[in-house]
Design a protein around this motif. Structure first.
Motif, PDB file in Angstrom:
ATOM      1  N   LEU A   1       0.815  -1.214   0.000  1.00 34.76           N
ATOM      2  CA  LEU A   1       0.000   0.000   0.000  1.00 34.76           C
ATOM      3  C   LEU A   1       0.850   1.266   0.000  1.00 34.76           C
ATOM      4  O   LEU A   1       0.318   2.372   0.116  1.00 34.76           O
ATOM      5  CB  LEU A   1      -0.941  -0.011   1.213  1.00 34.76           C
ATOM      6  CG  LEU A   1      -2.101  -1.001   1.096  1.00 34.76           C
ATOM      7  CD1 LEU A   1      -2.754  -1.222   2.450  1.00 34.76           C
ATOM      8  CD2 LEU A   1      -3.123  -0.507   0.079  1.00 34.76           C
ATOM      9  N   GLY A   2       2.162   1.102  -0.124  1.00 34.63           N
ATOM     10  CA  GLY A   2       3.041   2.257  -0.273  1.00 34.63           C
ATOM     11  C   GLY A   2       3.588   2.825   1.016  1.00 34.63           C
ATOM     12  O   GLY A   2       4.261   3.867   0.993  1.00 34.63           O
ATOM     13  N   ALA A   3       3.335   2.164   2.135  1.00 32.16           N
ATOM     14  CA  ALA A   3       3.856   2.668   3.402  1.00 32.16           C
ATOM     15  C   ALA A   3       5.326   2.310   3.564  1.00 32.16           C
ATOM     16  O   ALA A   3       5.798   1.295   3.054  1.00 32.16           O
ATOM     17  CB  ALA A   3       3.053   2.096   4.564  1.00 32.16           C
ATOM     18  N   ARG A   4       6.058   3.133   4.286  1.00 33.19           N
ATOM     19  CA  ARG A   4       7.404   2.787   4.725  1.00 33.19           C
ATOM     20  C   ARG A   4       7.276   1.885   5.950  1.00 33.19           C
ATOM     21  O   ARG A   4       6.559   2.220   6.905  1.00 33.19           O
ATOM     22  CB  ARG A   4       8.169   4.065   5.089  1.00 33.19           C
ATOM     23  CG  ARG A   4       9.586   3.816   5.572  1.00 33.19           C
ATOM     24  CD  ARG A   4      10.337   5.116   5.878  1.00 33.19           C
ATOM     25  NE  ARG A   4       9.691   5.921   6.908  1.00 33.19           N
ATOM     26  CZ  ARG A   4      10.314   6.818   7.657  1.00 33.19           C
ATOM     27  NH1 ARG A   4      11.613   7.054   7.488  1.00 33.19           N
ATOM     28  NH2 ARG A   4       9.658   7.518   8.553  1.00 33.19           N
ATOM     29  N   VAL A   5       7.945   0.743   5.930  1.00 35.58           N
ATOM     30  CA  VAL A   5       7.798  -0.242   6.994  1.00 35.58           C
ATOM     31  C   VAL A   5       9.101  -0.366   7.787  1.00 35.58           C
ATOM     32  O   VAL A   5      10.171  -0.512   7.200  1.00 35.58           O
ATOM     33  CB  VAL A   5       7.396  -1.621   6.420  1.00 35.58           C
ATOM     34  CG1 VAL A   5       7.449  -2.689   7.503  1.00 35.58           C
ATOM     35  CG2 VAL A   5       5.993  -1.548   5.811  1.00 35.58           C
ATOM     36  N   HIS A   6       8.992  -0.307   9.108  1.00 31.33           N
ATOM     37  CA  HIS A   6      10.104  -0.592  10.005  1.00 31.33           C
ATOM     38  C   HIS A   6       9.752  -1.853  10.779  1.00 31.33           C
ATOM     39  O   HIS A   6       8.789  -1.856  11.547  1.00 31.33           O
ATOM     40  CB  HIS A   6      10.317   0.560  11.004  1.00 31.33           C
ATOM     41  CG  HIS A   6      11.019   1.738  10.430  1.00 31.33           C
ATOM     42  ND1 HIS A   6      11.986   2.436  11.123  1.00 31.33           N
ATOM     43  CD2 HIS A   6      10.907   2.351   9.234  1.00 31.33           C
ATOM     44  CE1 HIS A   6      12.436   3.441  10.364  1.00 31.33           C
ATOM     45  NE2 HIS A   6      11.785   3.404   9.225  1.00 31.33           N
ATOM     46  N   VAL A   7      10.506  -2.928  10.581  1.00 32.34           N
ATOM     47  CA  VAL A   7      10.341  -4.145  11.380  1.00 32.34           C
ATOM     48  C   VAL A   7      11.352  -4.064  12.512  1.00 32.34           C
ATOM     49  O   VAL A   7      12.563  -4.044  12.275  1.00 32.34           O
ATOM     50  CB  VAL A   7      10.537  -5.414  10.538  1.00 32.34           C
ATOM     51  CG1 VAL A   7      10.392  -6.656  11.410  1.00 32.34           C
ATOM     52  CG2 VAL A   7       9.533  -5.451   9.389  1.00 32.34           C
ATOM     53  N   HIS A   8      10.820  -4.006  13.750  1.00 37.69           N
ATOM     54  CA  HIS A   8      11.691  -3.663  14.879  1.00 37.69           C
ATOM     55  C   HIS A   8      11.257  -4.432  16.117  1.00 37.69           C
ATOM     56  O   HIS A   8      10.108  -4.369  16.542  1.00 37.69           O
ATOM     57  CB  HIS A   8      11.595  -2.159  15.154  1.00 37.69           C
ATOM     58  CG  HIS A   8      12.483  -1.677  16.262  1.00 37.69           C
ATOM     59  ND1 HIS A   8      13.806  -1.363  16.068  1.00 37.69           N
ATOM     60  CD2 HIS A   8      12.233  -1.463  17.575  1.00 37.69           C
ATOM     61  CE1 HIS A   8      14.334  -0.963  17.215  1.00 37.69           C
ATOM     62  NE2 HIS A   8      13.393  -1.027  18.142  1.00 37.69           N
TER      63      HIS A   8
END
Length: 326
Positions: free
Chosen positions: A113-120
């Motif tokens: 969906l175009g979001a910036r994702v941070h997996v943390h």
């Protein structure tokens, strides 16, 4: 007491009308026969992003002031997907923070969906700390997954629809996690029909709101893997809205084993021909297991369908609950 007023929920319904689907409330002949009272399913898993979360996210985004640079949130998956969708529709940048416990299919859906994702981090609390950092360092506006007045009001629009479609409802079974969904639904339903029983349903493994209610205040719990992964995560030790609302408005809390949750997912597919995730099946699971015994017309809210297809197949094939959920 921070219970969202009915007027705010009604305004939210108008605000998001063109952004969400008014999901159907369908009678379940099989469940009605099983428990000897009318049972209806609120098909919120048919929402545009595959879960109820779009209602709250859309209401929050459409309530933001002009000039907002972007939004950020921590999520177990469905809120991230909903906020990414709502932000894209509004032309806003969106960042979603997810822990390593979030299933890969939900991470991919947020990215699509175009979001910036941070997996943390290894928990929802870790993801929330990363979201807090980005809010502070980058000047983003936080749109939390549940503890926010606009989120609660948006989710409450489900309650308006339930009472309108089934005026003689006596009980509503609602998945219980951080409390945004049940706080909104309960506020709407109780305002319109005070005698309706609101039942929160969660898993035995790491149910933070249930633990907080027992303690009398918000507490942290260990976040464990579970079939009901969307119900994971804490409620926040500084919880402002949902803890008090749940304590005031929810009549009963039911906790389920992993085996009971998997039985619900299986039943909904086999008898209702619907694909739902573990968190969405818990209301039906409570009926199947006998942990909740209804006395009149009852609604079970199917909250989302965003389950990993391989996991769904293993559940349908009868895999042991501990194998697929622990």
């Amino acid at each position: 007491m921070p219970v969202v007023p009915l007027a705010d929920i009604q305004r939210a319904a108008e605000r998001i009308r063109s952004s969400v689907v008014r999901t159907p409330l369908e009678a379940s002949a099989s469940l009605s026969r099983l428990v000897s009272v009318p049972v209806h399913l609120k098909m919120e898993h048919r929402q545009r992003t595959g879960a109820f979360k779009l209602r709250g996210a859309a209401n929050a985004v459409l309530s933001l002031p002009p000039g907002t640079r972007g939004v950020v949130a921590a999520s177990t998956g469905n809120h991230g997907r909903a906020l990414a969708h709502a932000a894209r529709e509004a032309g806003l940048a969106c960042t979603i923070c997810l822990s390593h416990l979030v299933p890969a299919n939900k991470v991919a859906a947020v990215e699509a969906l175009g979001a910036r994702v941070h997996v943390h981090g290894a928990s929802q609390d870790d993801a929330q700390r990363e979201a807090d950092r980005l809010e502070r360092d980058e000047g983003l506006v936080a749109v939390p997954p549940f503890d926010h007045a606009a989120i609660v009001a948006g989710q409450g629009t489900i309650g308006l629809e339930i009472v309108e479609d089934l005026p003689d409802v006596t009980a509503v079974l609602v998945p219980l996690s951080g409390g945004g969904l049940i706080a909104g639904v309960a506020a709407a339903v109780k305002a319109l029909a005070p005698d309706v029983r609101i039942v929160g349903v969660s898993m035995e493994r790491g149910a933070a709101m249930a633990a907080s209610l027992r303690a009398g205040h918000p507490v942290e719990v260990a976040e464990l893997t579970t079939l009901a992964d969307s119900l994971g995560g804490g409620i926040g030790l500084a919880n402002r809205w949902t803890f008090d609302a749940v304590r005031e408005l929810v009549d009963e809390v039911v906790l389920l084993t992993e085996a009971e949750i998997s039985a619900g997912v299986r039943y909904i597919y086999q008898e209702e021909h619907e694909v739902v995730e573990g968190a969405a099946a818990v209301g039906v699971s409570a009926l199947l297991s006998g942990r909740f015994r209804p006395r009149g017309a009852t609604v079970a809210l199917l909250s989302g369908r965003n389950i990993d297809p391989a996991l769904h197949l293993r559940i349908l094939n009868g895999a042991d609950a501990l194998e697929v959920g622990a």
